[in-house]
Design an enzyme around this catalytic site. Structure first.
Site, PDB file in Angstrom:
ATOM      1  N   ASP A 125     -34.185   5.722 -23.883  1.00 13.46           N
ATOM      2  CA  ASP A 125     -35.290   6.168 -24.740  1.00 13.46           C
ATOM      3  C   ASP A 125     -35.228   7.684 -24.876  1.00 13.46           C
ATOM      4  O   ASP A 125     -34.675   8.370 -24.019  1.00 13.46           O
ATOM      5  CB  ASP A 125     -36.641   5.799 -24.102  1.00 13.46           C
ATOM      6  CG  ASP A 125     -36.980   4.320 -24.270  1.00 13.46           C
ATOM      7  OD1 ASP A 125     -36.349   3.646 -25.099  1.00 13.46           O
ATOM      8  OD2 ASP A 125     -37.893   3.861 -23.563  1.00 13.46           O
ATOM      9  N   ARG A 179     -31.109   4.077 -31.912  1.00 12.70           N
ATOM     10  CA  ARG A 179     -32.416   3.664 -32.429  1.00 12.70           C
ATOM     11  C   ARG A 179     -32.983   4.879 -33.146  1.00 12.70           C
ATOM     12  O   ARG A 179     -32.937   5.994 -32.607  1.00 12.70           O
ATOM     13  CB  ARG A 179     -33.348   3.265 -31.285  1.00 12.70           C
ATOM     14  CG  ARG A 179     -34.777   3.014 -31.750  1.00 12.70           C
ATOM     15  CD  ARG A 179     -35.760   2.945 -30.572  1.00 12.70           C
ATOM     16  NE  ARG A 179     -35.433   1.902 -29.639  1.00 12.70           N
ATOM     17  CZ  ARG A 179     -35.743   1.953 -28.337  1.00 12.70           C
ATOM     18  NH1 ARG A 179     -36.378   2.991 -27.830  1.00 12.70           N
ATOM     19  NH2 ARG A 179     -35.411   0.967 -27.540  1.00 12.70           N
TER      20      ARG A 179
END
Ligand code: FAD
Length: 324
Positions: A125, A179
């Protein structure tokens, strides 16, 4: 909207924890691993994949990382023995990124190795802009160490993102797997777009660029303009909506990557849009957080971005804007 979010935030300290728990149940799978597994099993008929996150970050000692290591090891093993199509997402600061880079790298590398032995993918992340450089460095170092089952997140709002895409396409080559999201952290105008339309435009442009660079792209947004722009970009690039993407076999089990895409959603947010995309043949993935630190995590996110408080309030007051 942020004003309403700030007002809600002002009342949070006196809001009973049980009430906060009640509202957050929709967004957090629970406190324990078996809660996360149960939620994923219960969603089996939604035709979606998952990425699972153990809540927590910003630790202050290396000792604290051990809890995350053990929890992620158990998570990887639990996924591997289930029929669930899931991979994992982790926050590098929970593994000591801010304390000792080499230790954090070797710890995440060990997890990536374990995950790889079960063909499970590991996503780093992206946290606030103080961590962008070190997180990208870790992504590149993991790749150099041979962990092809790893990828990262880039935030559309940051000015640097287009350059970072170029950089990753060189350093990771065809293994690049990103992402792309707007970015939840409110950043300084010197380094980031701050207006809604600019952020949408920049995020959509980053998606198109990543596709052009031949990356695998996780489009992580619930916002219609970003989703529609991504579909247009896919269409213009002759991606078929094939019922899945070109990789073989199933996404979690992939060894190599390459040009492909999926749409990613947070648990509890705009499930109706996700289900529609799935029914149209797009691969979708739900980001599913769980963990004992759900309260601290939720509070921190709300403090950092009061707009999230408004989204949650809106879901309660105007449920048609956000179907689970
Ligand atoms: P918005 O305009 O914020 O939202 C569109 C609509 O979706 C809202 O009107 C509302 O109805 C609904 N909605 C959006 N968010 C919520 C919410 N939290 N609760 C209730 N309703 C909501 N950010 C990072 O900085 N780093 C990451 O690593 C990261 N990973 C992510 C992974 C996934 C799978 C997703 C979906 C997001 C991730 N984000 C991450 C967060 C992202 O950057 C945005 O902050 C978030 O998705 C909100 O932006 P949006 O594009 O959905 O648009």
């Amino acid at each position: 909207m942020n004003l309403i979010g700030r007002v809600i935030m002002a009342f949070m300290p006196i809001t009973p924890k049980a009430l906060v728990r009640f509202f957050s149940r929709r967004y957090v799978a629970g406190t324990e691993l078996h809660h996360a597994i149960k939620v994923m099993e219960d969603m089996a008929d939604e035709k979606t994949s998952f990425t699972v996150d153990v809540l927590g970050e910003d630790i202050t000692s290396i000792e604290e990382t051990r809890r995350f290591v053990t929890e992620y090891q158990d998570l990887i093993k639990a996924i591997s023995t289930s029929n669930i199509d899931a991979h994992i997402s982790l926050k590098p600061t929970a593994f000591g990124l801010d304390i000792d880079y080499d230790y954090a790298l070797s710890t995440v590398s060990d997890l990536a190795k374990l995950a790889s032995s079960f063909d499970i993918f590991v996503r780093l992340d992206m946290e606030d802009s103080n961590h962008t450089e070190s997180t990208l460095r870790m992504t590149e170092d993991l790749h150099k160490m041979g962990h092809r089952n790893t990828g990262v997140v880039l935030q559309g709002r940051l000015f640097r993102t287009m350059g970072d895409l170029e950089r990753l396409s060189v350093s990771l080559g065809p293994d690049a797997d990103v992402r792309i999201c707007k970015g939840i952290y409110l950043e300084h105008p010197d380094i980031a777009y701050t207006g809604y339309h600019d952020i949408v435009r920049a995020t959509s442009a980053a998606v198109s660029k990543a596709l052009d660079l031949g990356m695998y792209v996780g489009v992580a947004s619930h916002d219609h303009p970003v989703i529609n722009s991504a579909i247009k970009s896919l269409d213009e690039r002759d991606f078929e909506f094939p019922g899945q993407d070109p990789r073989e076999p199933a996404p979690t089990k992939r060894k190599g990557k390459g040009n492909g895409y999926e749409f990613q959603f947070l648990l509890g947010v705009r499930g109706d849009v996700r289900r529609r995309l799935a029914s149209e043949g797009h691969l979708t993935r739900v980001y599913l957080p769980y963990g004992e630190q759900w309260y601290e995590y939720s509070m921190r996110r709300l403090r950092e971005n009061p707009g999230v408080a408004w989204h949650v309030a809106k879901s309660v007051l105007f449920p048609w804007t956000n179907r689970r």
